[in-house]
Design a protein around this motif. Structure first.
Motif, PDB file in Angstrom:
ATOM      1  N   CYS A   1       0.812  -1.208   0.000  1.00  0.00           N
ATOM      2  CA  CYS A   1       0.000   0.000   0.000  1.00  0.00           C
ATOM      3  C   CYS A   1       0.848   1.263   0.000  1.00  0.00           C
ATOM      4  O   CYS A   1       0.333   2.350  -0.245  1.00  0.00           O
ATOM      5  N   ARG A   2       2.122   1.151   0.307  1.00  0.00           N
ATOM      6  CA  ARG A   2       3.035   2.296   0.283  1.00  0.00           C
ATOM      7  C   ARG A   2       4.014   2.136  -0.874  1.00  0.00           C
ATOM      8  O   ARG A   2       4.204   1.039  -1.400  1.00  0.00           O
ATOM      9  N   PRO A   3       4.672   3.221  -1.278  1.00  0.00           N
ATOM     10  CA  PRO A   3       5.747   3.061  -2.255  1.00  0.00           C
ATOM     11  C   PRO A   3       6.799   2.083  -1.738  1.00  0.00           C
ATOM     12  O   PRO A   3       7.066   2.000  -0.527  1.00  0.00           O
ATOM     13  N   THR A   4       7.406   1.331  -2.620  1.00  0.00           N
ATOM     14  CA  THR A   4       8.444   0.377  -2.241  1.00  0.00           C
ATOM     15  C   THR A   4       9.839   0.850  -2.611  1.00  0.00           C
ATOM     16  O   THR A   4      10.818   0.161  -2.335  1.00  0.00           O
ATOM     17  N   ALA A   5       9.924   2.027  -3.213  1.00  0.00           N
ATOM     18  CA  ALA A   5      11.223   2.630  -3.519  1.00  0.00           C
ATOM     19  C   ALA A   5      10.971   4.090  -3.870  1.00  0.00           C
ATOM     20  O   ALA A   5       9.836   4.515  -4.100  1.00  0.00           O
ATOM     21  N   GLY A   6      12.049   4.856  -3.898  1.00  0.00           N
ATOM     22  CA  GLY A   6      11.951   6.238  -4.317  1.00  0.00           C
ATOM     23  C   GLY A   6      11.980   7.220  -3.165  1.00  0.00           C
ATOM     24  O   GLY A   6      11.972   6.842  -1.974  1.00  0.00           O
ATOM     25  N   THR A   7      12.050   8.503  -3.517  1.00  0.00           N
ATOM     26  CA  THR A   7      12.101   9.567  -2.514  1.00  0.00           C
ATOM     27  C   THR A   7      11.070  10.640  -2.832  1.00  0.00           C
ATOM     28  O   THR A   7      10.722  10.874  -3.993  1.00  0.00           O
ATOM     29  N   VAL A   8      10.593  11.284  -1.770  1.00  0.00           N
ATOM     30  CA  VAL A   8       9.693  12.426  -1.881  1.00  0.00           C
ATOM     31  C   VAL A   8      10.272  13.540  -1.026  1.00  0.00           C
ATOM     32  O   VAL A   8      10.414  13.389   0.192  1.00  0.00           O
ATOM     33  N   ASN A   9      10.611  14.652  -1.657  1.00  0.00           N
ATOM     34  CA  ASN A   9      11.158  15.808  -0.944  1.00  0.00           C
ATOM     35  C   ASN A   9      10.079  16.888  -0.855  1.00  0.00           C
ATOM     36  O   ASN A   9       9.549  17.338  -1.872  1.00  0.00           O
ATOM     37  N   ILE A  10       9.754  17.290   0.379  1.00  0.00           N
ATOM     38  CA  ILE A  10       8.729  18.298   0.638  1.00  0.00           C
ATOM     39  C   ILE A  10       9.423  19.560   1.134  1.00  0.00           C
ATOM     40  O   ILE A  10      10.017  19.567   2.213  1.00  0.00           O
ATOM     41  N   ASP A  11       9.358  20.617   0.351  1.00  0.00           N
ATOM     42  CA  ASP A  11       9.964  21.901   0.709  1.00  0.00           C
ATOM     43  C   ASP A  11       8.825  22.888   0.935  1.00  0.00           C
ATOM     44  O   ASP A  11       8.230  23.403  -0.006  1.00  0.00           O
ATOM     45  N   ARG A  12       8.523  23.153   2.207  1.00  0.00           N
ATOM     46  CA  ARG A  12       7.323  23.897   2.568  1.00  0.00           C
ATOM     47  C   ARG A  12       7.684  25.276   3.106  1.00  0.00           C
ATOM     48  O   ARG A  12       8.624  25.443   3.884  1.00  0.00           O
ATOM     49  N   THR A  13       6.888  26.270   2.702  1.00  0.00           N
ATOM     50  CA  THR A  13       7.016  27.621   3.240  1.00  0.00           C
ATOM     51  C   THR A  13       5.673  28.040   3.811  1.00  0.00           C
ATOM     52  O   THR A  13       4.610  27.627   3.329  1.00  0.00           O
ATOM     53  N   GLY A  14       5.714  28.868   4.847  1.00  0.00           N
ATOM     54  CA  GLY A  14       4.489  29.317   5.483  1.00  0.00           C
ATOM     55  C   GLY A  14       3.848  28.219   6.301  1.00  0.00           C
ATOM     56  O   GLY A  14       4.343  27.097   6.404  1.00  0.00           O
ATOM     57  N   GLY A  15       2.728  28.529   6.926  1.00  0.00           N
ATOM     58  CA  GLY A  15       2.013  27.529   7.709  1.00  0.00           C
ATOM     59  C   GLY A  15       2.679  27.221   9.034  1.00  0.00           C
ATOM     60  O   GLY A  15       3.567  27.937   9.498  1.00  0.00           O
ATOM     61  N   GLN A  16       2.274  26.110   9.638  1.00  0.00           N
ATOM     62  CA  GLN A  16       2.745  25.752  10.971  1.00  0.00           C
ATOM     63  C   GLN A  16       4.209  25.334  10.990  1.00  0.00           C
ATOM     64  O   GLN A  16       4.946  25.698  11.911  1.00  0.00           O
ATOM     65  N   LEU A  17       4.611  24.546  10.000  1.00  0.00           N
ATOM     66  CA  LEU A  17       5.951  23.970  10.043  1.00  0.00           C
ATOM     67  C   LEU A  17       6.656  24.132   8.706  1.00  0.00           C
ATOM     68  O   LEU A  17       6.746  23.191   7.920  1.00  0.00           O
ATOM     69  N   PRO A  18       7.169  25.329   8.418  1.00  0.00           N
ATOM     70  CA  PRO A  18       7.964  25.473   7.200  1.00  0.00           C
ATOM     71  C   PRO A  18       9.262  24.688   7.318  1.00  0.00           C
ATOM     72  O   PRO A  18       9.749  24.431   8.427  1.00  0.00           O
ATOM     73  N   GLY A  19       9.807  24.315   6.198  1.00  0.00           N
ATOM     74  CA  GLY A  19      11.059  23.566   6.212  1.00  0.00           C
ATOM     75  C   GLY A  19      11.040  22.461   5.176  1.00  0.00           C
ATOM     76  O   GLY A  19      10.103  22.328   4.386  1.00  0.00           O
ATOM     77  N   THR A  20      12.084  21.662   5.211  1.00  0.00           N
ATOM     78  CA  THR A  20      12.257  20.599   4.218  1.00  0.00           C
ATOM     79  C   THR A  20      12.290  19.240   4.895  1.00  0.00           C
ATOM     80  O   THR A  20      12.933  19.076   5.940  1.00  0.00           O
ATOM     81  N   ALA A  21      11.605  18.289   4.315  1.00  0.00           N
ATOM     82  CA  ALA A  21      11.645  16.902   4.784  1.00  0.00           C
ATOM     83  C   ALA A  21      11.804  15.995   3.577  1.00  0.00           C
ATOM     84  O   ALA A  21      11.145  16.180   2.554  1.00  0.00           O
ATOM     85  N   THR A  22      12.692  15.013   3.697  1.00  0.00           N
ATOM     86  CA  THR A  22      12.898  14.038   2.630  1.00  0.00           C
ATOM     87  C   THR A  22      12.450  12.668   3.119  1.00  0.00           C
ATOM     88  O   THR A  22      12.965  12.156   4.119  1.00  0.00           O
ATOM     89  N   TRP A  23      11.491  12.103   2.420  1.00  0.00           N
ATOM     90  CA  TRP A  23      10.963  10.781   2.731  1.00  0.00           C
ATOM     91  C   TRP A  23      11.559   9.772   1.757  1.00  0.00           C
ATOM     92  O   TRP A  23      11.551   9.983   0.548  1.00  0.00           O
ATOM     93  N   THR A  24      12.044   8.672   2.300  1.00  0.00           N
ATOM     94  CA  THR A  24      12.659   7.619   1.491  1.00  0.00           C
ATOM     95  C   THR A  24      11.917   6.313   1.740  1.00  0.00           C
ATOM     96  O   THR A  24      11.718   5.915   2.901  1.00  0.00           O
ATOM     97  N   PHE A  25      11.528   5.648   0.679  1.00  0.00           N
ATOM     98  CA  PHE A  25      10.745   4.414   0.787  1.00  0.00           C
ATOM     99  C   PHE A  25      11.575   3.221   0.337  1.00  0.00           C
ATOM    100  O   PHE A  25      12.389   3.322  -0.574  1.00  0.00           O
ATOM    101  N   GLY A  26      11.311   2.072   0.976  1.00  0.00           N
ATOM    102  CA  GLY A  26      11.968   0.829   0.598  1.00  0.00           C
ATOM    103  C   GLY A  26      13.237   0.587   1.393  1.00  0.00           C
ATOM    104  O   GLY A  26      13.594   1.353   2.287  1.00  0.00           O
TER     105      GLY A  26
END
Length: 372
Positions: free
Chosen positions: A328-353
């Motif tokens: 049900c989740r990705p089994t490989a790959g990365t998702v980089n979230i670069d957020r501005t504004g809101g409650q929690l600005p910043g960058t998070a990198t998610w890695t699957f597999g």
């Protein structure tokens, strides 16, 4: 939700878990991993789902764009033949579910351990399809793909209108081939979830020669329109109020495309079990799908995401996010979230597999909610 699943982020308890369990597009229970440090990730979860849930739904509509072979998770085999799906093998009933009155469970997956096989036709609403048992979870993309394979899903609660057109080149036998569909869900109940809304797919083709041959290049354009497409269950609801996708690919006659480029604009809403909205994201950008086998596909994307009811904005870059049958989740790959504004600005990198359910956030192993 057990104690392990609860995380607190800026005073918020993680309530999105149930919604995410309803919304995953691939049927299976990934299980959970051990959280090595207390990581609060509730704010990121809707951004992750904005990345790959609409992509899964889009891919299921792509099933309808041409006369593919629909027998497996990824269409395989021969283009340019019959305008309808290749018939699936005679299925068998599941371990704890009896065969339906006129049909059996789907082609390769076993029927659900607590559900009976379909009651009206092969691959019924609780039968197993080639992507895994529909009894295991109520996944919207699985339902759309099962309908493309000609399976019976929630009869009387969905109207399917296939589209056909004259082939772009002549092979001497084929007079019509599939070029889209309109699917209208009206209270479609599939394995405990309810689906409503509309999906419309329309494709167009051109050929490099009037007579088809192995050297003929087919160019395929696809327009997909999603309107108020909703899947809801006991733990929450996912809604795509609107999405428009424009895609283009080309390939040699008799072969399957190796990739697909898509421009997308849409909106995704997530609700909890009490009906409260957890997130409302609009998104625009591009996705590139790559196909290499019959049990998985991967995509990369660049999306600009805006909180519709808040100040946060994010650029989401995904790379080789792999979706595999049975997870049900990705089994490989990365998702980089670069957020501005809101409650929690910043960058998070998610890695699957590399295995199903293995997930890291900024190089730290975390636990995502288990899928139903």
């Amino acid at each position: 939700m057990n104690a392990k699943s609860k995380k607190v982020l800026a005073g918020r308890v993680l309530t999105v878990a149930g919604v995410l369990a309803v919304g995953g597009a691939i049927a299976a229970n990934c299980g959970t991993t051990t959280t090595t440090v207390p990581v609060a990730y509730a704010y990121d979860d809707p951004y992750l789902y904005t990345t790959y849930y609409p992509a899964d739904v889009y891919y299921s509509g792509y099933y309808w764009a041409d006369s593919w072979n629909y027998a497996t998770f990824y269409y395989v085999g021969q283009y340019g033949g019959a305008p309808t799906p290749v018939p699936t093998p005679t299925p068998t009933a599941g371990s704890n579910g009896g065969a339906g009155t006129t049909g059996a469970a789907g082609t390769t997956g076993a029927a659900g351990t607590t559900g009976a096989a379909g009651t009206t036709a092969a691959g019924g609403t609780t039968g197993a399809g080639a992507n895994g048992s529909l009894a295991e979870s109520s996944r919207l993309a699985l339902v759309i793909e099962a309908l493309a394979r000609g399976e019976s899903v929630c009869p009387g609660q969905v109207t399917v209108t296939p589209k056909f057109a004259t082939p772009a080149c002549s092979d001497g036998t084929t007079t019509q081939e599939r070029n889209g569909v309109t699917i209208a869900f009206n209270g479609c109940v599939a394995s405990g979830a309810t689906i409503n809304g509309m999906l419309d797919v329309l494709s167009n083709r051109s050929a490099s020669a009037q007579t088809c041959s192995s050297t003929t290049t087919i160019t395929l354009g696809i327009t997909t329109t999603i309107t108020n497409l909703t899947i809801s269950g006991p733990n929450g609801k996912l809604v795509i109020p609107s999405e428009t996708d424009m895609a283009m690919t080309s390939y040699a006659f008799g072969q399957s495309p190796a990739m697909l480029s898509v421009n997308t604009t849409g909106e995704l809403q997530l609700f909890n079990a009490q009906g409260s909205m957890l997130a409302d994201h609009t998104y625009t950008g591009t996705r590139t799908f790559n196909f290499s086998g019959n049990q998985s596909y991967k995509f990369s994307s660049m999306l600009t995401v805006q909180e519709k009811n808040g100040p946060a904005m994010a650029t989401i870059t995904s790379t080789d996010v792999t979706r595999s049958a049975g997870c049900c989740r990705p089994t490989a790959g990365t998702v980089n979230i670069d957020r501005t504004g809101g409650q929690l600005p910043g960058t998070a990198t998610w890695t699957f597999g590399p295995s199903c359910g293995t997930v890291m956030r900024n190089a730290v192993t975390v636990t995502l909610p288990a899928c139903e």
